[in-house]
Write a protein that holds these residues in place. Structure first.
Motif, PDB file in Angstrom:
ATOM      1  N   LEU A 243       0.600  -1.362  -0.068  1.00 32.10           N
ATOM      2  CA  LEU A 243       0.617  -0.101  -0.361  1.00 32.10           C
ATOM      3  C   LEU A 243       1.087   0.919  -0.184  1.00 32.10           C
ATOM      4  O   LEU A 243       0.000   2.678  -0.516  1.00 32.10           O
ATOM      5  CB  LEU A 243      -0.817   0.378   1.618  1.00 32.10           C
ATOM      6  N   TYR A 277       1.302   6.898   6.875  1.00 30.72           N
ATOM      7  CA  TYR A 277      -0.343   7.066   7.835  1.00 30.72           C
ATOM      8  C   TYR A 277      -1.336   8.357   6.201  1.00 30.72           C
ATOM      9  O   TYR A 277      -2.630   7.897   6.063  1.00 30.72           O
ATOM     10  CB  TYR A 277       0.109   6.885   9.289  1.00 30.72           C
ATOM     11  N   THR A 280      -1.296   6.657   3.072  1.00 33.63           N
ATOM     12  CA  THR A 280      -2.109   5.364   2.503  1.00 33.63           C
ATOM     13  C   THR A 280      -3.567   6.002   3.117  1.00 33.63           C
ATOM     14  O   THR A 280      -4.631   4.953   2.547  1.00 33.63           O
ATOM     15  CB  THR A 280      -2.005   4.237   3.126  1.00 33.63           C
ATOM     16  N   VAL A 282      -4.283   5.473   6.195  1.00 30.98           N
ATOM     17  CA  VAL A 282      -4.932   3.941   6.797  1.00 30.98           C
ATOM     18  C   VAL A 282      -4.213   4.417   8.387  1.00 30.98           C
ATOM     19  O   VAL A 282      -2.866   4.979   9.159  1.00 30.98           O
ATOM     20  CB  VAL A 282      -3.687   2.807   6.207  1.00 30.98           C
ATOM     21  N   GLN A 286      -5.691   0.605  12.881  1.00 29.55           N
ATOM     22  CA  GLN A 286      -5.930   0.069  12.251  1.00 29.55           C
ATOM     23  C   GLN A 286      -4.940  -1.276  11.792  1.00 29.55           C
ATOM     24  O   GLN A 286      -5.241  -2.245  10.656  1.00 29.55           O
ATOM     25  CB  GLN A 286      -6.638   0.453  10.706  1.00 29.55           C
ATOM     26  N   VAL A 287      -4.101  -1.169  11.909  1.00 31.13           N
ATOM     27  CA  VAL A 287      -2.754  -1.952  11.664  1.00 31.13           C
ATOM     28  C   VAL A 287      -3.433  -3.562  12.594  1.00 31.13           C
ATOM     29  O   VAL A 287      -4.036  -3.309  13.078  1.00 31.13           O
ATOM     30  CB  VAL A 287      -1.799  -1.779  11.759  1.00 31.13           C
ATOM     31  N   ARG A 373      -5.490  -7.487   8.260  1.00 29.87           N
ATOM     32  CA  ARG A 373      -6.676  -7.268   7.431  1.00 29.87           C
ATOM     33  C   ARG A 373      -5.080  -5.852   6.953  1.00 29.87           C
ATOM     34  O   ARG A 373      -4.827  -5.841   5.280  1.00 29.87           O
ATOM     35  CB  ARG A 373      -7.320  -6.113   7.421  1.00 29.87           C
ATOM     36  N   ILE A 374      -4.004  -5.255   7.926  1.00 33.05           N
ATOM     37  CA  ILE A 374      -3.483  -4.773   7.464  1.00 33.05           C
ATOM     38  C   ILE A 374      -1.779  -4.852   7.825  1.00 33.05           C
ATOM     39  O   ILE A 374      -2.101  -5.517   8.869  1.00 33.05           O
ATOM     40  CB  ILE A 374      -3.574  -2.766   7.637  1.00 33.05           C
ATOM     41  N   MET A 390       3.263  -0.732   4.307  1.00 34.65           N
ATOM     42  CA  MET A 390       2.068  -1.117   5.301  1.00 34.65           C
ATOM     43  C   MET A 390       1.789  -2.233   3.605  1.00 34.65           C
ATOM     44  O   MET A 390       2.296  -1.754   2.542  1.00 34.65           O
ATOM     45  CB  MET A 390       1.263   0.210   5.119  1.00 34.65           C
ATOM     46  N   TYR A 391       1.136  -3.114   4.016  1.00 36.58           N
ATOM     47  CA  TYR A 391       0.622  -3.873   2.933  1.00 36.58           C
ATOM     48  C   TYR A 391      -0.841  -4.684   3.543  1.00 36.58           C
ATOM     49  O   TYR A 391      -1.025  -4.286   4.396  1.00 36.58           O
ATOM     50  CB  TYR A 391       1.545  -5.835   3.680  1.00 36.58           C
ATOM     51  N   LYS A 392      -1.530  -4.180   2.310  1.00 35.33           N
ATOM     52  CA  LYS A 392      -2.676  -5.895   2.769  1.00 35.33           C
ATOM     53  C   LYS A 392      -2.773  -6.558   1.236  1.00 35.33           C
ATOM     54  O   LYS A 392      -2.304  -6.562   0.273  1.00 35.33           O
ATOM     55  CB  LYS A 392      -4.035  -4.428   1.918  1.00 35.33           C
ATOM     56  N   TYR A 398     -10.095  -2.884   1.011  1.00 37.61           N
ATOM     57  CA  TYR A 398     -10.133  -2.808   2.508  1.00 37.61           C
ATOM     58  C   TYR A 398     -11.041  -2.316   3.286  1.00 37.61           C
ATOM     59  O   TYR A 398     -11.782  -0.955   2.989  1.00 37.61           O
ATOM     60  CB  TYR A 398      -8.512  -2.167   2.735  1.00 37.61           C
TER      61      TYR A 398
END
Length: 406
Positions: A243, A277, A280, A282, A286-287, A373-374, A390-392, A398
């Protein structure tokens, strides 16, 4: 327009005590072939390769990759201290984003000398000589390894400033050893309790041996693809999207202010994570799962705050509440982290990437985080560099979901 980048294949060898697992061409080849197999492609599909190692000689990357195939592709060799592996990932991601390539292999490996980290040369300026001079301004430097002194002093500063205790430090190490016991690739597979950790040999300041990462041999690899390539090869089910990824280096505050916490890269972490943050959209709350740079348990504590997983000065409360493990706010270092999994410098960033890919795919076995999810990655090198990513799970929308309790 910036292109989306995905991880479609990962590989990782066992991390082992130096000189107990063969030579680097062997285990680096294994990680690379595992990543290629995981991606379901052929080596001939790879357009460029970025190799990461911190203690080898020039063109070690070619020495490894030539075993797999000699297709004449560009092979880059990257060295950025302990952030070497993630720096290679950062470079590869940019090459794909910039439409330079569609498929890149990132390969990190290390064959280390036994014992603490030390420089390779005595006839030239040391890369960290200004950091050493700054530490000397603030405290007496003792004989012996420097890295425990950096991070031990940072821990002492955090304890004095925020009331963190040796028990908090031991709890972090116990958590990582407990997680590492579930990881078949980890160098240390024994779960130690808090008392055992506190009673292990003192290294420096509050740090005991079991709160420090070991030197290690090992390798990790990742295959990165553009979205077009993922669709072309039909790898949507494998793809984990990056992400965002931010890299930062030190700012003048490192030398202007008298702070051991800043000396070990705290400001770099803050700067990179804030940008991540923001870009993205996010939030840190939310991690679901984090692989962070716990070279010493004190650095994990400092990094909780740098990544905004908790407020500044609130790491002790975060630890006591169990918010750093299964059933809490976020699972930190399910792999066992550097403390239990091991720390072959060039491979560490790739191992973190591999763990997060396995977690987001639901392939992490006994250490699987429920419904992640994250995923967030943090890899730090003194001198300095930090990469936060950051990965999803790819090709899914998401929607933040609070992690269920175990």
């Amino acid at each position: 327009m910036t292109r989306n980048v995905f991880v479609v294949g990962v590989g990782m060898t066992n991390f082992v005590k130096p000189n107990t697992g063969g030579d680097y061409p062997e285990f680096a080849k294994q990680a690379a072939l595992d990543a290629i197999k995981d991606a379901g492609i052929k080596y001939e599909n790879i357009e460029q390769c970025v190799c990461a190692y911190a203690s080898g000689d020039s063109t070690s990357g070619q020495r490894v990759v030539y075993q797999i195939g000699m297709t004449g592709i560009p092979i880059h060799n990257v060295n950025n201290n302990c952030a070497t592996g993630s720096s290679a990932l950062f470079l590869a991601k940019q090459l794909i984003e910039g439409n330079i390539a569609d498929i890149i292999m990132v390969l990190g490996f290390e064959k280390m000398r036994q014992g603490p980290l030390r420089g390779n040369f005595t006839d030239r300026s040391a890369p960290l000589e200004k950091h050493i001079a700054k530490m000397k301004e603030m405290t007496k430097i003792l004989p012996g390894p420097m890295t425990p002194q950096y991070f031990g002093n940072a821990g002492l500063e955090h304890m004095k400033k925020y009331g963190t205790t040796e028990l908090h430090i031991a709890k972090v190490a116990a958590k990582n050893h407990r997680h590492g016991a579930r990881n078949p690739r980890a160098q240390s597979k024994r779960a130690y309790n808090v008392d055992e950790i506190l009673q292990s040999r003192k290294i420096y300041g509050p740090l005991t041996k079991l709160e420090c990462c070991p030197t290690s041999d090992g390798a990790g690899a990742a295959i990165l693809m553009s979205e077009d390539a993922v669709l072309q090869f039909g790898l949507q089910h494998k793809a984990v999207q990056i992400l965002g990824m931010e890299m930062a280096t030190d700012t003048p505050s490192l030398f202007r202010e008298k702070s051991f916490i800043k000396l070990v890269g705290y400001d770099m972490t803050v700067d990179a994570s804030k940008r991540l943050y923001e870009k993205t959209g996010v939030s840190p709350k939310q991690v679901d799962v984090v692989e962070l740079h716990d070279c010493f348990a004190t650095n994990e504590i400092i990094t909780y705050e740098g990544l905004q997983l908790c407020g500044e000065g609130e790491a002790g409360k975060f630890i006591d509440a169990g918010d750093n493990t299964y059933g809490g706010q976020v699972v930190v270092n399910p792999s066992g982290g550097l403390i239990a999994k091991g720390h072959p410098l060039g491979a560490t960033g790739l191992a973190q990437c591999a763990e997060l890919v396995w977690q987001l795919r639901g392939e992490a076995g006994e250490r699987q985080v429920p419904n992640p999810r994250i995923g967030l990655q943090h890899n730090l090198g003194l001198g300095g560099a930090v990469v936060v990513a950051m990965y999803k799970k790819g090709f899914t929308s998401y929607q933040p979901k609070k992690m269920s309790k175990l």
